[in-house]
Structures are given as C-alpha cells and as structure tokens.
Design an enzyme around this catalytic site. Structure first.
Site, mmCIF file in Angstrom:
data_model
loop_
_atom_site.group_PDB
_atom_site.id
_atom_site.type_symbol
_atom_site.label_atom_id
_atom_site.label_comp_id
_atom_site.label_asym_id
_atom_site.label_seq_id
_atom_site.Cartn_x
_atom_site.Cartn_y
_atom_site.Cartn_z
ATOM 1 N N HIS A 64 -32.615 -57.037 -46.601
ATOM 2 C CA HIS A 64 -33.448 -58.362 -46.710
ATOM 3 C C HIS A 64 -32.809 -59.496 -45.641
ATOM 4 O O HIS A 64 -31.438 -59.448 -45.559
ATOM 5 C CB HIS A 64 -33.005 -58.934 -48.242
ATOM 6 C CG HIS A 64 -33.791 -60.096 -48.554
ATOM 7 N ND1 HIS A 64 -33.084 -61.391 -48.531
ATOM 8 C CD2 HIS A 64 -34.883 -60.387 -49.113
ATOM 9 C CE1 HIS A 64 -33.942 -62.387 -48.900
ATOM 10 N NE2 HIS A 64 -35.200 -61.666 -49.126
ATOM 11 N N GLU A 119 -31.716 -58.175 -52.999
ATOM 12 C CA GLU A 119 -31.354 -59.428 -52.264
ATOM 13 C C GLU A 119 -30.293 -60.329 -53.242
ATOM 14 O O GLU A 119 -29.764 -61.058 -52.731
ATOM 15 C CB GLU A 119 -32.618 -60.124 -51.830
ATOM 16 C CG GLU A 119 -33.384 -60.835 -53.054
ATOM 17 C CD GLU A 119 -34.598 -61.456 -52.697
ATOM 18 O OE1 GLU A 119 -34.602 -62.533 -52.280
ATOM 19 O OE2 GLU A 119 -35.832 -60.904 -52.456
ATOM 20 N N HIS A 153 -40.668 -61.023 -56.709
ATOM 21 C CA HIS A 153 -39.965 -62.295 -56.359
ATOM 22 C C HIS A 153 -39.211 -62.531 -57.817
ATOM 23 O O HIS A 153 -38.989 -63.566 -57.960
ATOM 24 C CB HIS A 153 -40.685 -63.309 -55.952
ATOM 25 C CG HIS A 153 -39.877 -64.277 -54.760
ATOM 26 N ND1 HIS A 153 -39.448 -65.431 -55.058
ATOM 27 C CD2 HIS A 153 -39.429 -63.823 -53.796
ATOM 28 C CE1 HIS A 153 -39.020 -66.042 -54.124
ATOM 29 N NE2 HIS A 153 -38.814 -65.083 -53.280
#
Length: 382
Positions: free
Chosen positions: A285, A235, A185
């Site tokens: 994504h 993403e 992330h």
C-alpha cells in the site's frame, strides 16, 4: 559511523519526511507518517531519536529490535509508523555508505521491472472513466477506485445496486482494456460485504481491498469462500504478528502492508516472505510520497510474490504537491507501459530536493480525513 541528528519535515500534501544525519556526512531519508496524525507520529519519531543518537546506523536489525522491544507497550499505528520511517532512513544510509541500492543488500533483484497502478475517482468516485482514459493514454492500464460510498451495517439493495452501477459504467466504457481493484476502504460491514461481492463478480475486478475492517479479519475466510474475487488487506495491520494471524486463518489472496506504517523495509521484507510461504501475493500500500514509494520498490524487487505497486501520481489527496515535486532524479521514477524499473541510485534510490522540502515545511499542512455520517446521523466509516 554514528547517528548525530534527526530532522522531521511536514509538507504538503499530507506527508512527513525524516532526515537522519551521521558524523561521516552521510544522511538517510525516510517517510514516517499516519495520514491525519502526522504530528503524533512526529513526536514518536523524536522520542525514538533520543535513543538513536550516538548509535551505529549500520546495525539496522538491532536498532529496530531496540525500538520495538525495549518498551513494554509496543505496536500500533503510531509507533510502528515512526519505526517505519526511521528504518527506511537507516537502510538509505547503509546503501549510500556501501554504494549500492538497498535491493542489492537484500539479496538482489528477482525481476527487471515492477507493475504499478494508479488511484482514480476520489473518496466518492466520480469522473472515473475520464481519469482512466487519460492515464491509459500515458501507458497505465491498472487502477484502483473506491468501490462504494457509505454503507450501513444493514443497507438497502439500492445501495448495492448504486455501487455496482458505477463499476459497471467503467467496465462498459473501457471493456477489458483496463484492470482495476476496488477498495471497500473498511466502509462495508460483514452483513453487506457478501451481497456486494457477489454482485460485483461479473465485472471481474482484479481484487477487492479491505472487504471488511482488519479488526473483523475473522470474516476474511468466510467472504473468500463466497466469491471468486481475490481479497486484499493490510494497510491497517502494523507488524508480522498481525499478518501471521490472517495468513494462518486464510481468506486473503493479497497482503498490502504499508512500508510507512508497518515497520519499514525490515518488517515488510519479512511479511513478504511469510506471505510467499502461504502462496499469498504481496502488493504494498502506498498512497504517500516518493521516499515511501522508493522504500516499497526496494522490497518489490526482491520479493518473488510481489505483484503490484500502488503509487500516488495524480491521486486526489495531492493538493499542494505532486509525487515527484520533491525529487531531483525524476527520470528514475518514469513509468513505461505500466511498469517502473529498479531505482539505480545507492540507498533507497531517491535524491530528494532538500531545499524545497525545508521551504515547504515552513508552512506545514494539518491534513485530516473527513468525518462521514449515515442518513440517521451516526458516524460512518470513511
């Protein structure tokens, strides 16, 4: 056929739907949104809309190029997300007008069904094994979970050990009955990514997503050389021009563009083809809503290198609505043994419950991601 009107609807949990109407009564739906910046994207959609009224919606390529190239300043998360949702809606209109699914307009299917995976565990992974066991009973055997919590630029080995322990608990409980990817992330900086990847290798994750932030993409080749785990990202890349650089430099085994952020079907179809030329997999994504998922599936079924599709059923963000709550043809989205079949209806293949969307939009959410801080009080990556 001419475009006559654009409507946007912000709805729970954190989605925004776009409806484009035409003078022939055919409407298309898209899902343009940046999670946490929905109102900003909404403004961009309506700004683009001023140039779309009166235009032929079938000229998708020309409209895309006009939105992208006719302004001196271009690209970025906001503008490309606005273009993405508009593009999805235009393809929906064209497919409905011709009576065929979008994947037929893109050359036809290369597969009969598409492997999907589910998010588990939340922002700070918890109850992972229980969530996986529940979904496993429903036929889903592939998952993604956050690989760690906050991690400082230079952190203690204890932080690495804590992250590995959570993942090890999953593998110990479920053995090789499940596959799972780990999402860093963007929380991990380059100095910590290498030891964390090395420590995770024995647990055999399917991939590691965003091992470092996309703006630190120069580290992808170095990290890939240090680990056997396939690395994934995309993403937070918004056009084929950004993906071109990471493909040329190497390091990524999987590209993960978001079809609601990276220019829609038109752009992501090209990104998939570019990736195939480099022997890189394509796994869109999609922690968003049903229109975004339907758009992803149109490309998945024509891209030979498409390997996995994220979907948001049961994701921790879905407070106030679930993935299919705004969908009429729910059966078309049925997942069997971890796979979803091609959506059969014309256009994007999703029949939205417009009445429910309009009603939900009367109390629009204003979702924001949390602000995390390190132990010293400095801002941490969420």
């Amino acid at each position: 056929m001419k475009i006559t009107r654009l409507h946007t609807y912000r709805v729970a949990p954190r989605w925004m739907f776009l409806k484009i109407e035409t003078d022939e009564g055919i409407s298309g739906w898209g899902e343009p949104v940046i999670e946490g910046r929905a109102r900003t994207v909404e403004a961009a959609v309506h700004e683009f809309g001023e140039t779309l009224i009166g235009k032929d919606p079938a000229r998708i390529n020309d409209l895309w190029q006009t939105m992208y190239r006719s302004n001196f300043y271009r690209g970025g998360a906001i503008l490309m997300s606005a273009i993405a949702g508009i593009d999805q809606a235009l393809w929906d209109i064209k497919g409905k007008a011709l009576g065929v699914p979008v994947y037929e307009l893109l050359g036809g299917r290369v597969r009969d069904r598409m492997k999907v995976y589910s998010w588990v565990g939340g922002d700070r992974p918890a109850d992972i094994v229980q969530d996986m066991q529940r979904l496993l009973e429903g036929g889903i055997d592939t998952f993604k979970l956050n690989g760690c919590e906050e991690m400082a630029l230079l952190d203690s080995p204890r932080a690495v050990d804590a992250a590995v322990a959570k993942v090890a608990a999953v593998r110990d409980a479920l053995d090789m009955r499940v596959d799972f990817g780990l999402d860093f992330h963007g929380r991990v900086a380059a100095p910590m990514a290498k030891p964390l990847l090395r420590a995770l290798e024995p647990l055999r994750p399917l991939f590691v997503e965003e091992p470092v932030l996309a703006e630190q993409a120069e580290h992808y080749p170095r990290l890939a050389a240090s680990t056997s785990i396939p690395l994934a990202a995309g993403e937070r890349m918004y056009s084929r021009f950004e993906f071109k650089r990471v493909l040329e430099e190497g390091g990524l085994a999987i590209l993960q563009p978001d079809l609601s952020h990276a220019g829609g079907i038109t752009e992501c179809h090209k990104i998939a083809a570019m990736a195939e030329a480099y022997d890189v997999a394509f796994a869109p994504h999609c922690p968003l809503g049903p229109v975004a998922l339907a758009a992803c599936l149109q490309v998945d079924f024509v891209a030979h290198n498409a390997v996995l599709q994220e979907q948001s059923m049961g994701i921790h963000y879905n407070r106030g609505a679930e993935l299919l709550d705004y969908v009429i043809n729910k059966d078309d989205f049925r997942i069997d043994a971890g796979f979803i079949r091609a959506l059969p209806k014309p256009g994007l293949g999703v029949e939205v419950d417009e009445e429910r969307i309009v009603h939900a939009s009367r109390n629009p959410p204003d979702w924001r991601n949390p602000v995390w801080r390190h132990a010293d009080g400095s801002v941490a990556e969420w």
